[in-house]
Design an enzyme around this catalytic site. Structure first.
Site, PDB file in Angstrom:
ATOM      1  N   THR A 144     -28.803 -51.472  32.870  1.00 26.35           N
ATOM      2  CA  THR A 144     -28.942 -50.376  33.821  1.00 26.35           C
ATOM      3  C   THR A 144     -30.251 -49.613  33.639  1.00 26.35           C
ATOM      4  O   THR A 144     -30.677 -49.361  32.514  1.00 26.35           O
ATOM      5  CB  THR A 144     -27.753 -49.408  33.679  1.00 26.35           C
ATOM      6  OG1 THR A 144     -26.549 -50.129  33.882  1.00 26.35           O
ATOM      7  CG2 THR A 144     -27.841 -48.280  34.680  1.00 26.35           C
ATOM      8  N   GLU A 575     -20.739 -51.168  34.866  1.00 23.80           N
ATOM      9  CA  GLU A 575     -20.502 -52.602  35.065  1.00 23.80           C
ATOM     10  C   GLU A 575     -20.188 -52.932  36.532  1.00 23.80           C
ATOM     11  O   GLU A 575     -19.409 -53.831  36.842  1.00 23.80           O
ATOM     12  CB  GLU A 575     -19.383 -53.111  34.155  1.00 23.80           C
ATOM     13  CG  GLU A 575     -19.714 -53.047  32.683  1.00 23.80           C
ATOM     14  CD  GLU A 575     -21.022 -53.748  32.343  1.00 23.80           C
ATOM     15  OE1 GLU A 575     -21.300 -54.806  32.931  1.00 23.80           O
ATOM     16  OE2 GLU A 575     -21.776 -53.229  31.502  1.00 23.80           O
TER      17      GLU A 575
END
Length: 606
Positions: A144, A575
């Site tokens: 991320t 996720e």
């Protein structure tokens, strides 16, 4: 603490129309496993150290992190002392010892090491996995970014291959490309991470790939310096002895101005500033210092190991005993290597025992190199939950790693920069699918815990007289309370069965993928996406219902529900953001419908 059970709770249990023990055995898959689980729980309940901690809510953020590290290290040591090897037993021990505390090492064991096993080459796995399992290498997963998360193809971190030095250069070209958020216990804990970055070689981008990046020393946990672009080197006089303060200052281009070899005047000061790496013909090449050392070692040193493993050993006189590095004479011929570590004054260190090449490079870099290259790592600050986990950020500034630090089981970059693409570009997504499977199980555990708390509270809590002067009724007897909680209790069991079924499907399809059969991969992806989104959404909504079903007491940390909610609600976005996950599942459904229509098996007719 009293072991006495509330009479209302005893009454409810005694009137159950099912066998609670048999249901327990169903959940945990048999009486022997239930017995073993209770044995392990009993060990934890009688462990003085584990029972010495106050509830986490009474500590500040640093205290929660420090306690989490202390507790998790103790748990690992205790598991070894007890000889507990079964993964199920180890999981039961951890859950009993820290039921709502997330481990700073969770992603290391759950995602980092398995990804090395599954996506590294056999050689890479043999080298790195033992280090990971022994916790000498502590890692996490850095995907991320500040500007991108679920949209993996939009990640901006770059890894550009430099064939001259056989390295990848990692860079964060924009503010939004900084690695940021949930997968990264980066601020304090790890010394390595798996970085998802856009691969560039021969001027072309080949999409996102995984790279193993060392971010801290495995010896003293200090942040790694960047590979020196402009760096000092070692100058020696004709006798091979080091001069005082003989480091070189390079010009902006790094190219030699007068001579291709090392020259210095009578005072010992350098006259020219070349990079001192020589090719086979004796001509100089332009290269960073750490490449110079590695090339020297590979070309001239004894078989003491690869550069990152070899040690420079010195006897009491300061002379090297093994793994000598190379010294060039004015003619370009190698001589016996001298002591090549200098202190801050520029004078050589003497009798330095067991100094690794990493230590040499770190000392040179910290003394002479620009602080603007390398890594910037920090903590992202307080969050809604996860206070025991040090989520962080990481920014790269032309940070160099060896070519072989790219995980190359499926895709490869050869020494000349040629790119070998994988059979299927989505093979590298295996780690994310695996985590989504775990999230479904986490949703079950979170909802079931909150439901148990709310149902038990409703059984012992009494509220309002049904008749004037009569006994107040148990809250569980109100139909509105049953309407809230009983469906959530059933949903918890559904989540359990879904999680176990998903785990079995994942294991089967993963095994097929290992054998080269990718046929069911789209179904696995769609199923993991859909279940992850559905279970976390429904689970979080259900936990909030449980909190409100406990009245004002549900708002207190004493109930345990706020912590449960804070830890699981993040799963709606990490996720894979849930809306996008549902769209991924729907996309495959639409594809199947189109195929069915084309084959005549489905019709859109009313």
């Amino acid at each position: 603490m009293s072991n006495e059970v509330n009479t209302d709770l005893l009454k409810e249990r005694s009137t159950a129309t099912f066998d609670a023990e048999r249901l327990t055995e169903f959940i945990y898959r048999g009486p022997e496993k239930v017995k073993r689980k209770r044995q392990i729980q009993n060990i934890v309940l009688h462990d003085k150290f584990l029972q010495s901690f106050k509830p986490t809510e009474f500590y500040d953020r640093d205290g929660q992190y420090n306690n989490a590290v202390r507790r998790q290290i103790y748990i690992m040591d205790r598991l070894e002392e007890l000889g507990i090897r079964s993964e199920t037993d180890r999981l039961n021990f951890r859950e009993a010892a820290a039921p709502v505390e997330l481990s700073p090492f969770g992603l290391h064991s759950g995602m980092f090491v398995p990804t090395l096993e599954r996506q590294g080459t056999p050689e890479q796995s043999r080298k790195w996995v033992p280090l990971g399992k022994s916790f000498k290498m502590i890692g996490t997963y850095a995907q991320t970014e500040l500007g991108h998360g679920t949209f993996i193809r939009g990640l901006e971190t770059t890894a550009t291959f430099d064939p001259k030095t056989q390295e990848f250069i990692l860079d964060s070209p924009t503010l939004s490309s900084i690695k940021y958020w949930p997968e990264m216990v980066m601020a304090k804990t790890v010394n390595h991470c798996l970085v998802m970055a856009q691969l560039y070689t021969q001027g072309k981008c080949h999409g996102t790939h995984l790279f193993l990046v060392q971010v801290r020393s495995m010896e003293d946990h200090t942040i790694m310096p960047g590979a020196p672009e402009v760096a000092p080197n070692i100058l020696f006089n004709n006798s091979g002895a080091p001069e005082v303060a003989p480091y070189i200052l390079f010009n902006n281009s790094g190219a030699p101005e007068v001579a291709p070899y090392i020259l210095f005047n009578n005072s010992g000061a350098p006259e020219v500033a070349p990079y001192i790496l020589f090719n086979n013909s004796g001509a100089p090449e332009v290269a960073p210092l750490h490449i110079v050392l590695q090339r020297w070692h590979l070309t001239y040193c004894s078989n003491a190991g690869a550069p990152e493993e070899a040690l420079i050993l010195f006897n009491n006189s300061g002379a090297p005993e093994v793994a000598p590095y190379i010294l060039f004479t004015n003619a370009g011929a190698p001589e016996v290597a001298p002591n090549i570590l200098f202190n801050n004054s520029g004078a050589p260190e003497v009798a330095l025992v067991y100094c690794s090449i990493t230590q040499v490079l770190q000392k040179w870099h910290s003394t002479y190199c620009s602080p603007n290259s390398g890594l910037e790592i920090g903590d992202i600050g307080p969050k809604l939950g996860f206070d025991g986990v040090d989520n962080g950020f990481m920014k790269f500034n032309k940070y160099r790693i060896p070519r072989m630090n790219m995980l190359m089981r499926y895709a490869k970059v050869l020494e000349n920069g040629d790119y070998i693409k994988p059979k299927n570009a989505k093979l590298t997504y295996g780690a994310m699918v695996m985590v989504r499977v775990w999230i479904v199980m986490d949703a079950f555990k979170a909802l079931s815990r909150a439901t148990v708390i709310a149902v038990r509270y409703s059984a012992v809590r009494r509220q309002s007289e049904l008749r004037p002067g009569g006994e107040e009724a148990q809250v569980i007897d109100y139909q509105t309370q049953q309407y809230k909680l009983f469906p959530l209790l059933a949903t918890s069991y559904a989540f359990l069965l879904a999680a176990e079924g998903m785990s079995q499907i994942y294991a089967k399809i993963s095994s097929d993928i290992e054998r080269g059969n990718l046929e069911d991969m789209p179904q696995l992806h769609a199923l993991a996406c859909g279940l992850k989104a559905f279970c976390t959404w429904v689970g979080c909504e259900g936990i909030e219902v449980c909190r409100m079903s406990c009245g004002g007491h549900g708002y207190s940390h004493a109930s345990g529900i706020p912590k449960i909610y804070a830890n699981i609600v993040g799963a709606c976005t990490y996720e894979g953001e849930n809306t996008v996950m549902m769209l991924q599942t729907a996309s495959l459904g639409v594809k199947f419908i189109k195929i069915g229509i084309m084959m005549g098996e489905l019709s859109l007719a009313k």
